[in-house]
Design a protein around this motif. Structure first.
Motif, PDB file in Angstrom:
ATOM      1  N   UNK A 223       0.822  -1.212   0.000  1.00  0.00           N
ATOM      2  CA  UNK A 223       0.000   0.000   0.000  1.00  0.00           C
ATOM      3  C   UNK A 223       0.857   1.264   0.000  1.00  0.00           C
ATOM      4  N   UNK A 224       1.911   1.214   0.823  1.00  0.00           N
ATOM      5  CA  UNK A 224       2.757   2.399   0.945  1.00  0.00           C
ATOM      6  C   UNK A 224       3.451   2.733  -0.369  1.00  0.00           C
TER       7      UNK A 224
ATOM      8  N   UNK B 264     -13.109   6.865   7.613  1.00  0.00           N
ATOM      9  CA  UNK B 264     -13.883   5.977   8.475  1.00  0.00           C
ATOM     10  C   UNK B 264     -14.846   5.140   7.664  1.00  0.00           C
ATOM     11  N   UNK B 265     -15.158   3.959   8.132  1.00  0.00           N
ATOM     12  CA  UNK B 265     -16.089   3.125   7.381  1.00  0.00           C
ATOM     13  C   UNK B 265     -17.473   3.762   7.316  1.00  0.00           C
TER      14      UNK B 265
ATOM     15  N   UNK C 166      -6.613   5.578  -3.778  1.00  0.00           N
ATOM     16  CA  UNK C 166      -7.357   4.673  -2.895  1.00  0.00           C
ATOM     17  C   UNK C 166      -8.052   3.578  -3.701  1.00  0.00           C
TER      18      UNK C 166
ATOM     19  N   UNK D  72      -5.392   0.955  -4.572  1.00  0.00           N
ATOM     20  CA  UNK D  72      -5.138   0.104  -3.398  1.00  0.00           C
ATOM     21  C   UNK D  72      -6.252  -0.919  -3.238  1.00  0.00           C
TER      22      UNK D  72
ATOM     23  N   UNK E  76      -3.942  -7.754  -1.698  1.00  0.00           N
ATOM     24  CA  UNK E  76      -3.915  -7.728  -0.227  1.00  0.00           C
ATOM     25  C   UNK E  76      -4.981  -6.803   0.360  1.00  0.00           C
ATOM     26  N   UNK E  77      -5.804  -6.145  -0.495  1.00  0.00           N
ATOM     27  CA  UNK E  77      -6.882  -5.308   0.025  1.00  0.00           C
ATOM     28  C   UNK E  77      -8.059  -6.152   0.480  1.00  0.00           C
TER      29      UNK E  77
ATOM     30  N   UNK F 105      -9.889  -8.903   2.678  1.00  0.00           N
ATOM     31  CA  UNK F 105      -9.659  -9.582   3.955  1.00  0.00           C
ATOM     32  C   UNK F 105      -9.388 -11.080   3.777  1.00  0.00           C
TER      33      UNK F 105
ATOM     34  N   UNK G 112      -5.604 -12.989   3.644  1.00  0.00           N
ATOM     35  CA  UNK G 112      -4.694 -13.292   4.748  1.00  0.00           C
ATOM     36  C   UNK G 112      -4.827 -14.682   5.339  1.00  0.00           C
ATOM     37  N   UNK G 113      -5.962 -15.332   5.150  1.00  0.00           N
ATOM     38  CA  UNK G 113      -6.043 -16.675   5.726  1.00  0.00           C
ATOM     39  C   UNK G 113      -6.642 -17.731   4.802  1.00  0.00           C
TER      40      UNK G 113
ATOM     41  N   UNK H  78     -15.460   3.972  14.989  1.00  0.00           N
ATOM     42  CA  UNK H  78     -15.338   3.858  13.537  1.00  0.00           C
ATOM     43  C   UNK H  78     -14.077   3.094  13.164  1.00  0.00           C
ATOM     44  N   UNK H  79     -14.078   2.580  11.946  1.00  0.00           N
ATOM     45  CA  UNK H  79     -12.923   1.869  11.399  1.00  0.00           C
ATOM     46  C   UNK H  79     -12.331   2.730  10.299  1.00  0.00           C
ATOM     47  N   UNK H  80     -11.067   3.080  10.400  1.00  0.00           N
ATOM     48  CA  UNK H  80     -10.449   3.972   9.419  1.00  0.00           C
ATOM     49  C   UNK H  80      -9.484   3.181   8.549  1.00  0.00           C
TER      50      UNK H  80
ATOM     51  N   UNK I 248      -8.798   2.492   2.103  1.00  0.00           N
ATOM     52  CA  UNK I 248      -9.748   2.166   1.038  1.00  0.00           C
ATOM     53  C   UNK I 248     -10.895   1.423   1.700  1.00  0.00           C
TER      54      UNK I 248
ATOM     55  N   UNK J 141      -2.590   6.118   4.224  1.00  0.00           N
ATOM     56  CA  UNK J 141      -1.515   5.494   3.458  1.00  0.00           C
ATOM     57  C   UNK J 141      -1.625   3.965   3.518  1.00  0.00           C
TER      58      UNK J 141
END
Lengths: 474, 179
Positions: free
Chosen positions: A24-25, A219-220, A447, A450, A455-456, A458, A461-462, B36-38, B41, B142
């Motif tokens: 991401x970075x 924020x979501x 964004x 990304x 890897x965006x 979930x 990862x498993x 909240x979740x930040x 993306x 980021x």
């Protein structure tokens, strides 16, 4: 595409959308470094390009001033050709804008994730192209100072505009199109402007990007509304982009001029618009890749190839429209219609007609060959040919006027130097805005890029064995 | 940490989208509301993990579209058929067919404006927010993922909440304080 043997559930492994397997970075720094370099370190190519296009943009202002001072007599327009380059340039620029909306809205609805690397600057291109387009109808009214008569505003004559006129539909269609494109562009940019705010090295930048990003905190509870808004904008923009050029085509189609009065115009214009717009996106993408090597991992050969395929499809739609027009001219039995088309191909403007056919129909056939679709110089040359060909298409259509019903009024339209410099000046304005954009704003939807990295998800990862990582790109 | 600084909330970092998704489920189950979740993306499945209701934006835009269409048609009718009767080639003063393009454009215009400004309004964005007091939070745009729980929440406790965030896998847990 190769078969994934590690994870049988995922039979086919698609090529990654972003090359170099960045984290991401890396994505953030790759894109941000382009616009974050200090003013003093601005590369030489930018200054040279900016100076030239800036001078040409100034020249546009001078030409408009001269036109306003002297009157429309400085242009080549006269009876019977009362519509000259101004309308040609208007349709040309509006058409170019359409690819940006197609990429940002239609491809989004079709879940074409490869669009993420090109949508931002295609949208920027749309906005700048529509600005250039809007100038021409504004100045061709002659008395520029009363151009506000076109809007439904109360005025001293207590009269309202005629809503039956396609020229008025244009005002609403193009005005809405510009507003929608600008809002769509800005909405997409808010999260990226927040990145710039968080990376800002001094207080001025921090304040400017802090205001522009409107306090975005990722924020979501914001992403939730944001994603719905983005989907709605895409959903609204899709019929909009199809309607705008349809409305533009009614400028011609609702008249009784032979060669214009035709129901094929709306779809034919929309296909042509997308064709010319993709050509312009291609031109700009190839130039941007050449001067900004960091982009090569994002605007990949695959992206360019997909664009070439869209150009080939829309180019053939346009070619089909050309031939259907001829067929209908013959089949209708209307002698004026028949004359108009024979005159287009073999009359005084034969050279424009055959330039159009060569550039738009014959040359793009080279895209059938995969190797050519993946060769940069070929793509670049073909995109330029398409840009030229699509300008000539509009010229050919408008020149239907030169030989109307009455042979005694036939004439040969010639543009003047003012026509030419006004058109060149509009390119100057377009490029000036575009250069400022790539210098100071996020050129790519960071964004969104990304979000399409493996890897965006979930699940990366498993649920996935390491060898299957690339598989969820698609 | 000064004595008179007010605690505004707690912030914890998580290393990847998967971890934060599971952590979010735990925060939701613990009964917090002002949190909240930040993330850099949008994370797929996060609305469910947070127990969020669907956005009402679709309804707002539908109403705007209807208003735009009705208003656009009414404007043309009033201007061309009522206030100043404009006779063009002897055609009817009002006909929806001829007035359709402008009606459509007005519907689109109002929908687009509502979609964007409605979204911004629902987002409750502000220039100063407790999360911005954290320096670490600058990485949220980021490559870092954060959960913030604000002090406004009834269940918030300056001691227990940071502990809770650590228990569910948070790193770099910090209290958010006034500048």
């Amino acid at each position: 595409m190769k078969v994934n043997t590690e994870n049988p559930a995922l039979v086919f492994e698609e090529k990654p959308l972003v090359l170099g397997d960045p984290d991401f970075n890396k994505v953030t720094t790759d894109i941000c470094q382009i616009s974050e370099m200090p003013i003093k370190k601005t590369p030489k190519w930018w200054w040279i390009a900016f100076t030239i296009s800036g001078i040409l943009a100034m020249n546009l202002l001078v030409m408009i001033g001269y036109l306003a001072w002297e009157g429309v007599g400085v242009w080549g327009v006269n009876i019977p050709v009362g519509w000259g380059w101004a309308i040609v340039n208007f349709v040309f620029w509006v058409g170019i804008g359409h690819a940006g909306t197609l990429i940002s809205a239609v491809l989004f609805l079709f879940r074409q994730k490869w669009r993420t690397s090109i949508n931002r600057f295609a949208e920027a291109m749309t906005i700048f192209a529509v600005i250039c387009a809007g100038i021409f109808p504004g100045i061709h009214v002659g008395r520029i100072w009363v151009a506000y008569f076109m809007f439904p505003l109360p005025n001293q004559m207590s009269i309202w505009p005629n809503f039956r006129s396609p020229l008025l539909w244009d005002i609403f269609a193009v005005g809405t199109y510009f507003t929608a494109s600008a809002l769509f562009w800005y909405t997409g940019m808010i999260p990226d402007l927040a990145i710039y705010r968080d990376r800002a090295t001094n207080k001025i930048k921090k304040t400017i990007f802090g205001i522009l990003s409107l306090g975005w905190r990722g924020g979501n509870r914001q992403w939730k509304h944001y994603e719905v808004a983005y989907l709605l904008l895409a959903g609204i923009s899709t019929p909009l982009v199809l309607s705008v050029h349809s409305v533009v085509s009614t400028d011609f189609a609702t008249s009784i001029v032979p060669g214009w009065h035709s129901t094929i115009f709306p779809p034919y214009f929309v296909a042509g618009a997308i064709f010319s717009g993709f050509a312009m996106v291609m031109t700009l993408a190839i130039l941007a890749r050449a001067v900004l090597p960091a982009l090569k991992n994002y605007i990949t050969m695959d992206t360019l190839e997909r664009m070439a395929k869209i150009m080939m499809v829309t180019g053939m739609m346009v070619g089909y429209a050309y031939s259907v027009e001829f067929f209908i001219a013959w089949y209708s039995g209307n002698i004026y219609e028949r004359f108009a088309f024979v005159n287009r191909a073999f009359g005084p403007y034969w050279w424009a007609y055959w330039t159009m056919v060569s550039c738009n129909v014959i040359i793009p056939q080279l895209f059938w060959i995969r190797k050519l679709r993946r060769t940069i110089p070929v793509l670049f040359a073909l995109s330029i040919f398409t840009n030229i060909g699509m300008w000539f298409e509009r010229f050919v259509i408008v020149m239907s006027l030169h030989a109307d019903f009455l042979p005694s009024s036939w004439d040969y339209y010639k543009p003047t130097w003012v026509d030419a410099w006004t058109f060149i000046g509009s390119f100057g304005l377009f490029l000036t805005l575009f250069l400022l954009f790539i210098r100071f704003l996020p050129i790519m939807a960071i964004s969104e890029v990304k979000g399409v990295l493996p890897q965006a998800s979930p699940h990366y990862y498993h649920d996935m064995p390491p060898a299957g990582k690339g598989a969820i790109n698609g | 940490m000064g004595e008179n600084r007010k605690v505004q909330g707690a912030l914890a970092e998580f290393s990847n989208p998967s971890e934060i998704l599971h952590a979010a489920e735990k925060v939701r189950d613990a009964g917090f509301h002002e949190w909240d979740v930040h993330s850099p993306f949008p994370i797929h499945g996060m609305d469910d993990a947070m127990g969020e209701r669907p956005s009402p934006l679709g309804w707002m835009v539908s109403i705007a579209a209807l208003t735009g269409v009705t208003g656009g048609l009414a404007m043309q009718w009033w201007m061309n058929a009522v206030d100043y009767k404009l006779v063009i080639a002897g055609k009817a003063l009002f006909s929806y067919q001829a007035f359709f393009p402008v009606t459509f454009a007005m519907g689109v215009l109002l929908s687009v404006v509502t979609a964007v400004f409605g979204m911004l309004w629902l987002n409750k964005l502000r220039y100063h927010h407790p999360v911005f007091s954290s320096d670490n939070f600058e990485r949220s745009t980021d490559d870092a993922f954060f959960i913030s729980i604000l002090a406004e929440d009834k269940k918030f406790d300056p001691k227990k909440t940071p502990q809770f965030l650590e228990e569910i896998g948070g790193i770099n847990v910090e209290l958010l304080e006034d500048e």
